[in-house]
Enzyme design. Structure first.
Site, PDB file in Angstrom:
ATOM      1  CG  ASN A   7      -2.145   1.039   1.646  1.00  0.00           C
ATOM      2  OD1 ASN A   7      -1.861   1.621   0.157  1.00  0.00           O
ATOM      3  ND2 ASN A   7      -2.783   1.194   2.832  1.00  0.00           N
ATOM      4  NE  ARG A  91      -6.276   2.442   0.099  1.00  0.00           N
ATOM      5  CZ  ARG A  91      -6.187   2.850   0.680  1.00  0.00           C
ATOM      6  NH1 ARG A  91      -5.142   3.655   1.098  1.00  0.00           N
ATOM      7  NH2 ARG A  91      -7.713   3.529   0.620  1.00  0.00           N
ATOM      8  CG  HIS A 180     -13.453   3.554   3.702  1.00  0.00           C
ATOM      9  ND1 HIS A 180     -14.440   4.396   4.208  1.00  0.00           N
ATOM     10  CD2 HIS A 180     -11.580   3.725   3.993  1.00  0.00           C
ATOM     11  CE1 HIS A 180     -13.202   5.611   4.806  1.00  0.00           C
ATOM     12  NE2 HIS A 180     -12.094   4.934   4.685  1.00  0.00           N
ATOM     13  NE  ARG A 241     -10.232  12.533   4.783  1.00  0.00           N
ATOM     14  CZ  ARG A 241     -10.447  10.808   4.482  1.00  0.00           C
ATOM     15  NH1 ARG A 241     -11.764  10.586   3.669  1.00  0.00           N
ATOM     16  NH2 ARG A 241      -9.452  10.724   5.031  1.00  0.00           N
ATOM     17  CD  GLU A 384      -9.383  -0.853   4.295  1.00  0.00           C
ATOM     18  OE1 GLU A 384      -8.852  -0.873   5.491  1.00  0.00           O
ATOM     19  OE2 GLU A 384      -9.185   0.248   3.212  1.00  0.00           O
TER      20      GLU A 384
END
Ligand code: AMP
Length: 397
Positions: A7, A91, A180, A241, A384
């Site tokens: 990743n 990823r 996600h 965010r 993940e």
């Protein structure tokens, strides 16, 4: 089969080496500050202590080479030669509309990932660098791309088209993509297993609540809607965010504060969310502590966060026309019983009741709904990397 999962960020590279026979993690680690002063590889063989290896790491190719050298090292390595690595899974953040599944990487796939740079200018370029670095260092090994957006490609048009002129979609690919996806897919599969049901028979609402946070409505394994949009800024209020806001705030603030587009993007992505509301921290542990000590803005930030998740769960129950289980995952979803309880307090009308004792769990797959609850409430730790390793194994086989 041994699968290396990679990743890549702009100056970092995370990795995990899996033995897919039992899905064991043989080693994992992180290369940080690539191309910068103070670069180092932090390597953890199995469950042993982490080893810090400072080095001059000029780019991602040097980083990958160092990872491989470390994996085969006599002392801290876990395999005897790099030929043991049979596949690499990457990823990749944005697959646009091109990819609804993970894929074996070839030149055509690389072109398509490059075309998505426009949509994820911060993420896809380092992902591409990681793939290219692995192609050079491990030329004989097959590589697979696993996209954050892919699982959400089943969304119907009515969920993904914005209320803008249709040309914005046709000419600029402006639509909702969702992110996600690898996590939402993983917890969907795990939830079906935990409930002893088939995915096709389940209506699920999955809440990935971490520093970045999103909710998805999933019917029979197909995503019907999700809270993130063209970018991972839409939806929930997150660590830093802002999530959903009135879009008219954008030109208003640009004028009032004399900000340009980049400044404002930074303001909404890095300075907002529970961090901006509380002025305390983006970390929910700090907010819970500050709130307990009487900090009103920290308490407000937690209330706003929970309220926004409730709004999404309520609307997704409507979208799905019912719900069998609500799933909590990621840093906050897995580890904060207080947040889970606060969110689920409002769903008695759905016939959902939680067992407060069972909810006192952190990081462990658990059904914490009360006896007789019509809707199940589950904690499912996400993974993940394992999902990427599984997809990689399946494609390379
Ligand atoms: P993630 O992005 O999935 O790594 O999640 C990171 C976030 O999870 C952090 O910002 C923390 O706020 C939150 N988190 C992790 N552990 C806990 C905990 N024990 N209690 C509350 N929040 C937590």
């Amino acid at each position: 089969m041994k699968v290396l999962v990679v990743n890549c960020g702009s100056s970092s590279l995370k990795y995990q080496l899996f033995d897919m026979k039992n899905e064991d993690v043989l080693a994992k680690g992180l290369v940080e500050r690539i191309g910068l002063e103070g670069a180092q590889l932090v390597h953890q063989p199995g469950k042993e202590d982490k080893v810090k290896l400072p080095a001059d790491i000029s780019d991602h190719k040097v980083a990958i080479k160092m990872v491989i050298d470390t994996l085969v090292d006599n002392k801290i390595g876990v395999i005897s030669s790099m030929e043991e690595i049979e596949a690499v899974g990457h990823r990749v953040v944005h697959g646009g509309e091109e990819f609804s599944e993970s894929v074996l990487i070839n030149d055509k796939v690389m072109d398509a990932i490059s075309k998505c740079i426009d949509l994820a200018p911060l993420h896809n370029p380092p992902n591409i660098m990681g793939i290219e670095a692995c192609s050079e260092v491990l030329p004989a090994v097959e590589q697979v791309a696993v996209f954050d957006t892919a699982f959400h490609q089943t969304m119907p048009e009515k969920s993904f088209i914005y209320g803008l002129p249709y040309e914005a979609y046709e000419e600029h690919a402006i639509r909702r993509y969702g992110f996600h996806g690898t996590s939402h897919k993983f917890v969907t599969q795990q939830a079906a297993e935990l409930l002893g049901k088939e995915i096709k028979d389940l209506k699920l609402i999955t809440c990935h609540l971490g520093n970045g946070a999103s909710v998805a409505a999933i019917d029979g394994g197909k995503v019907m809607d999700t809270s993130m949009g063209l970018t991972p800024l839409e939806g929930l209020v997150m660590g830093t965010r802002c999530g959903d806001i009135d879009p008219a705030i954008v030109p208003f603030l640009m004028k009032k504060m004399g900000l340009d587009a980049n400044d404002l993007n930074n303001y909404m992505n890095k300075k907002s969310g529970v961090m901006g509301i509380s002025g305390v921290s983006s970390d929910f542990r700090d907010l819970e502590e500050a709130s307990e000590k009487g900090n009103k803005r920290a308490a407000l930030a937690l209330d706003i966060f929970a309220h926004r998740v409730q709004k999404y769960i309520g609307s997704y129950a409507a979208v799905l026309n019912g719900v069998d289980a609500i799933i909590f995952t990621a840093g906050l979803g897995e580890n904060s019983p207080e947040t889970r309880e606060q969110i689920l307090n409002n769903f008695n009308y759905l016939g959902l009741k939680i067992d407060k004792d069972k909810n006192k769990v952190r990081g462990k797959a658990t059904d914490f709904s009360a006896e007789g609850s019509k809707v199940k409430a589950l904690v499912i730790p996400t993974n993940e990397e394992l999902m990427i390793a599984r997809d990689t194994k399946n494609l390379v086989k």
